[in-house]
Design an enzyme around this catalytic site. Structure first.
Site, PDB file in Angstrom:
ATOM      1  N   HIS A 191     -58.357   2.050 -21.328  1.00  0.00           N
ATOM      2  CA  HIS A 191     -57.425   2.969 -20.653  1.00  0.00           C
ATOM      3  C   HIS A 191     -57.896   4.421 -20.717  1.00  0.00           C
ATOM      4  O   HIS A 191     -57.091   5.349 -20.614  1.00  0.00           O
ATOM      5  CB  HIS A 191     -56.000   2.813 -21.209  1.00  0.00           C
ATOM      6  N   SER A 225     -62.340  -9.119 -15.715  1.00  0.00           N
ATOM      7  CA  SER A 225     -62.604  -8.527 -14.400  1.00  0.00           C
ATOM      8  C   SER A 225     -63.164  -9.452 -13.346  1.00  0.00           C
ATOM      9  O   SER A 225     -64.121  -9.108 -12.651  1.00  0.00           O
ATOM     10  CB  SER A 225     -63.547  -7.345 -14.543  1.00  0.00           C
ATOM     11  N   ASP A 233     -64.461  -1.365 -14.362  1.00  0.00           N
ATOM     12  CA  ASP A 233     -64.785  -2.759 -14.062  1.00  0.00           C
ATOM     13  C   ASP A 233     -65.792  -2.863 -12.917  1.00  0.00           C
ATOM     14  O   ASP A 233     -66.772  -3.606 -12.996  1.00  0.00           O
ATOM     15  CB  ASP A 233     -63.508  -3.526 -13.668  1.00  0.00           C
TER      16      ASP A 233
HETATM   17  C1  GLA Z   1     -58.337  -2.708 -16.228  1.00  0.00           C
HETATM   18  C2  GLA Z   1     -58.735  -1.679 -15.172  1.00  0.00           C
HETATM   19  C3  GLA Z   1     -59.807  -0.735 -15.703  1.00  0.00           C
HETATM   20  C4  GLA Z   1     -59.406  -0.151 -17.045  1.00  0.00           C
HETATM   21  C5  GLA Z   1     -58.925  -1.248 -18.002  1.00  0.00           C
HETATM   22  C6  GLA Z   1     -58.374  -0.675 -19.272  1.00  0.00           C
HETATM   23  O1  GLA Z   1     -59.398  -3.574 -16.494  1.00  0.00           O
HETATM   24  O2  GLA Z   1     -59.221  -2.306 -14.026  1.00  0.00           O
HETATM   25  O3  GLA Z   1     -60.053   0.286 -14.763  1.00  0.00           O
HETATM   26  O4  GLA Z   1     -58.458   0.866 -16.909  1.00  0.00           O
HETATM   27  O5  GLA Z   1     -57.935  -2.062 -17.417  1.00  0.00           O
HETATM   28  O6  GLA Z   1     -59.352  -0.034 -19.989  1.00  0.00           O
END
Ligand code: GLA
Length: 382
Positions: free
Chosen positions: A36, A127, A173
């Site tokens: 985050h 992801s 990601d």
């Molecule tokens: C998800 C979002 C990322 C990032 C993470 C937390 O994976 O897609 O952009 O913010 O949460 O780190």
């Protein structure tokens, strides 16, 4: 593993569309630390892995496009001049969103067919969504000679996520999936999207993932709420993003923000600093230090940022009973998905057995474990 995915999408593509496809593999990612922080212009430490999405894609002579999600046995047809978001939560938005965002850049794509399949379970926090978006934009760029740079492609993937999927995600990601490097993690500065690769070889230790196999609902809206809270505090502090704030700066507005949001901003500032310290710990080969930072990250994600859940906290707490685990934390957006664990190689098997048993007893469902390899980013498979 990815070879069999490629084989499957190729076979289905040829059967269905009677032409030879371009084959693409687009990986998922892990994140060592820095959660985050990306949408706060901060630092993250992800790596692309040997699991992800395989796609077979080719131009089509028909008057519409067809996309096939092989795992879900689901097919859609759409026309390029009539693209709009599909129902919330459907896989279709990842494909449609990418096409729409390419069009928004005044780039012209023609009709195409795509078949894709993955080996990352959705909701695992690895992801699969960025992997899918990147596979689509990468394939279309190649087929229609769009001349997009990799930087432009990941911004298109990110916008698809914002405008079609409805998650106001950062860039971690998409970046990790596109730019991943074999055996390396990327220490990425999300302000300028510049990364320093770190060779990851922890000698007698390794990283393993444990999937809670849960994904709690509301995770998307909770994610967007947190991003909005961070942005409102930056505004109050008169800075571009929380990356620019110190704990002392934040203290000055303590009376002006609700305590829960104060804790969230504090977490971001601390997590960003932990991510810098983690890079130093890796440079110094100091795995104890790295492990301690990883534990602190979880602490903050759970108690301050409030994006953990019982299952994740349970898995992390279990590791604390085992001195061979140096650090563990939830990984990714939160509310389910995986923990990432830094553990002695010789103890990994025994630990996995124990934790699987206690998890099953406690939650009456199984967790899954993954040993991962760090691999290169989105690429064409010859
Ligand atoms: C998800 C979002 C990322 C990032 C993470 C937390 O994976 O897609 O952009 O913010 O949460 O780190």
């Amino acid at each position: 593993m990815s070879a069999s995915l490629i084989k499957d999408v190729k076979k289905t593509f040829i059967e269905k569309f009677k032409s030879k496809p371009l084959l693409i593999f687009s990986p998922g990612r892990i994140n060592i630390i820095g959660e985050h922080t990306d949408y706060n212009d901060g630092f993250v430490f992800p790596a692309a892995i040997d699991k992800g999405i395989a796609a077979a894609i080719q131009k089509s002579a028909s008057s519409s496009c067809t996309a096939v999600a092989l795992d879900l046995d689901s097919t859609i047809k759409f026309e390029l001049d009539k693209i709009k978001p599909s129902k919330e939560g459907s896989w279709e938005n990842y494909v449609l969103g990418v096409v729409a965002e390419i069009q928004n850049k005044n780039k012209v794509v023609g009709n195409f067919n795509i078949v894709f399949k993955g080996n990352i379970p959705g909701g695992a926090g690895m992801s699969s969504s960025a992997a899918l978006e990147n596979s689509v934009v990468f394939g279309l760029n190649e087929l229609f000679e769009l001349k997009l740079t990799k930087e432009e492609m990941i911004l298109i993937s990110q916008k698809a996520e914002h405008n079609y999927v409805g998650v106001n995600c950062g860039i971690m990601d998409q970046y990790a999936s596109m730019f991943g490097k074999k055996e390396h993690a990327l220490h990425l500065d999300c302000r300028n999207n510049e990364a320093k690769p770190y060779k990851i070889d922890f000698k007698d230790h390794q990283l393993i993932l444990i999937n809670t196999n849960v994904k709690h609902s509301l995770s998307d809206s909770a994610y967007n709420d947190r991003r909005a809270a961070c942005e409102s505090i930056s505004k109050l502090l008169n800075i571009k993003a929380l990356r620019d704030a110190t704990e002392a700066d934040l203290k000055k507005v303590i009376d002006k923000v609700p305590p829960s949001n104060y804790q969230k901003a504090l977490f971001v500032i601390q997590e960003n600093s932990r991510t810098l310290k983690a890079a130093k710990a890796i440079e110094d080969n100091d795995l104890k230090k790295l492990g301690a930072l990883i534990y602190q990250s979880h602490q903050g994600l759970s108690n301050q940022y409030k994006v953990s859940c019982d299952e994740l906290d349970f898995l992390v707490n279990q590791t604390k009973k085992n001195k061979h685990v140096l650090g563990a934390r939830m990984m990714g957006g939160g509310f389910g998905g995986c923990t990432i664990n830094l553990i002695a190689k010789s103890e990994a098997k025994a630990f996995i057995e124990t934790v699987s048993k206690v998890y099953k007893n406690k939650f009456n469902k199984a967790c899954s474990t993954y040993l991962i390899k760090l691999e290169k980013g989105t690429h064409i498979v010859k």
